[in-house]
Design a protein around this motif. Structure first.
Motif, PDB file in Angstrom:
ATOM      1  N   ARG A  37      20.684  -1.162 -17.347  1.00  0.00           N
ATOM      2  CA  ARG A  37      20.971  -2.447 -17.963  1.00  0.00           C
ATOM      3  C   ARG A  37      19.975  -2.646 -19.075  1.00  0.00           C
ATOM      4  N   ARG A  38      20.349  -3.401 -20.064  1.00  0.00           N
ATOM      5  CA  ARG A  38      19.415  -3.651 -21.155  1.00  0.00           C
ATOM      6  C   ARG A  38      18.147  -4.287 -20.586  1.00  0.00           C
ATOM      7  N   GLY A  39      17.008  -3.650 -20.885  1.00  0.00           N
ATOM      8  CA  GLY A  39      15.732  -4.179 -20.438  1.00  0.00           C
ATOM      9  C   GLY A  39      15.371  -3.850 -19.002  1.00  0.00           C
ATOM     10  N   ALA A  40      16.249  -3.134 -18.293  1.00  0.00           N
ATOM     11  CA  ALA A  40      15.938  -2.805 -16.903  1.00  0.00           C
ATOM     12  C   ALA A  40      16.516  -1.451 -16.536  1.00  0.00           C
ATOM     13  N   THR A  41      15.771  -0.704 -15.789  1.00  0.00           N
ATOM     14  CA  THR A  41      16.238   0.569 -15.263  1.00  0.00           C
ATOM     15  C   THR A  41      15.961   0.558 -13.770  1.00  0.00           C
ATOM     16  N   LYS A  42      16.991   0.779 -12.988  1.00  0.00           N
ATOM     17  CA  LYS A  42      16.822   0.779 -11.535  1.00  0.00           C
ATOM     18  C   LYS A  42      17.487   2.015 -10.951  1.00  0.00           C
ATOM     19  N   CYS A  43      16.888   2.524  -9.928  1.00  0.00           N
ATOM     20  CA  CYS A  43      17.461   3.645  -9.195  1.00  0.00           C
ATOM     21  C   CYS A  43      17.791   3.146  -7.797  1.00  0.00           C
ATOM     22  N   ARG A  44      19.038   2.848  -7.546  1.00  0.00           N
ATOM     23  CA  ARG A  44      19.437   2.330  -6.232  1.00  0.00           C
ATOM     24  C   ARG A  44      19.337   3.391  -5.153  1.00  0.00           C
ATOM     25  N   LEU A  45      19.583   4.634  -5.530  1.00  0.00           N
ATOM     26  CA  LEU A  45      19.650   5.710  -4.555  1.00  0.00           C
ATOM     27  C   LEU A  45      18.329   5.896  -3.816  1.00  0.00           C
ATOM     28  N   HIS A  46      17.227   5.838  -4.504  1.00  0.00           N
ATOM     29  CA  HIS A  46      15.949   6.161  -3.871  1.00  0.00           C
ATOM     30  C   HIS A  46      14.929   5.033  -3.923  1.00  0.00           C
ATOM     31  N   ASP A  47      15.240   3.950  -4.583  1.00  0.00           N
ATOM     32  CA  ASP A  47      14.347   2.801  -4.622  1.00  0.00           C
ATOM     33  C   ASP A  47      12.954   3.139  -5.137  1.00  0.00           C
ATOM     34  N   MET A  48      12.862   4.015  -6.099  1.00  0.00           N
ATOM     35  CA  MET A  48      11.593   4.312  -6.751  1.00  0.00           C
ATOM     36  C   MET A  48      11.714   3.903  -8.207  1.00  0.00           C
ATOM     37  N   ASN A  49      11.316   2.668  -8.478  1.00  0.00           N
ATOM     38  CA  ASN A  49      11.455   2.115  -9.818  1.00  0.00           C
ATOM     39  C   ASN A  49      10.118   1.826 -10.485  1.00  0.00           C
ATOM     40  N   THR A  50       9.044   1.946  -9.719  1.00  0.00           N
ATOM     41  CA  THR A  50       7.697   1.751 -10.242  1.00  0.00           C
ATOM     42  C   THR A  50       6.800   2.821  -9.634  1.00  0.00           C
ATOM     43  N   PHE A  51       5.632   3.000 -10.240  1.00  0.00           N
ATOM     44  CA  PHE A  51       4.692   3.949  -9.655  1.00  0.00           C
ATOM     45  C   PHE A  51       4.169   3.432  -8.320  1.00  0.00           C
ATOM     46  N   SER A  52       4.161   2.131  -8.137  1.00  0.00           N
ATOM     47  CA  SER A  52       3.797   1.558  -6.843  1.00  0.00           C
ATOM     48  C   SER A  52       4.806   1.970  -5.776  1.00  0.00           C
ATOM     49  N   ASP A  53       6.089   1.974  -6.131  1.00  0.00           N
ATOM     50  CA  ASP A  53       7.130   2.445  -5.200  1.00  0.00           C
ATOM     51  C   ASP A  53       6.891   3.907  -4.827  1.00  0.00           C
ATOM     52  N   VAL A  54       6.520   4.706  -5.816  1.00  0.00           N
ATOM     53  CA  VAL A  54       6.264   6.138  -5.577  1.00  0.00           C
ATOM     54  C   VAL A  54       5.111   6.292  -4.587  1.00  0.00           C
ATOM     55  N   VAL A  55       4.018   5.587  -4.835  1.00  0.00           N
ATOM     56  CA  VAL A  55       2.852   5.663  -3.952  1.00  0.00           C
ATOM     57  C   VAL A  55       3.239   5.243  -2.533  1.00  0.00           C
ATOM     58  N   SER A  56       4.000   4.178  -2.401  1.00  0.00           N
ATOM     59  CA  SER A  56       4.438   3.727  -1.073  1.00  0.00           C
ATOM     60  C   SER A  56       5.279   4.773  -0.370  1.00  0.00           C
ATOM     61  N   LYS A  57       6.245   5.355  -1.087  1.00  0.00           N
ATOM     62  CA  LYS A  57       7.129   6.368  -0.493  1.00  0.00           C
ATOM     63  C   LYS A  57       6.363   7.601  -0.048  1.00  0.00           C
ATOM     64  N   LEU A  58       5.240   7.886  -0.738  1.00  0.00           N
ATOM     65  CA  LEU A  58       4.473   9.088  -0.425  1.00  0.00           C
ATOM     66  C   LEU A  58       3.402   8.853   0.634  1.00  0.00           C
TER      67      LEU A  58
END
Length: 85
Positions: free
Chosen positions: A4-25
């Motif tokens: 979407r304009r101004g937003a990028t989301k990944c519904r499949l894996h819910d990793m949309n920020t580096f904070s999400d990545v750190v949490s998942k790992l």
């Protein structure tokens, strides 16, 4: 991937920020141990939604070791680009 304009989301894996990545790992301590930096350093990077590209290969390797699906160079690049917008 939902664009979407101004937003990028990944519904499949819910990793949309580096904070999400750190949490998942497994959180800052696990990621810090793998990257060779302090947990506080990881927390600061996640809070700023920043992760130097030099750490990306180690994050991807950690994801593979932990069987976390969906973390790739493309995922990390998408997060970085969304942050820059």
């Amino acid at each position: 991937l939902v664009l979407r304009r101004g937003a990028t989301k990944c519904r499949l894996h819910d990793m949309n920020t580096f904070s999400d990545v750190v949490s998942k790992l497994g959180g800052p301590a696990v990621v810090a141990d793998h990257l060779g930096i302090t947990p506080d350093g990881v927390r600061k990077l996640a809070k700023r939604n920043a992760m130097p590209t030099k750490h990306w290969p180690k994050l991807i390797l950690l994801a593979e070791q932990q069987k976390v699906r969906g973390l790739s160079a493309n995922t990390l690049a998408r997060i970085a680009v969304a942050r820059a917008q």
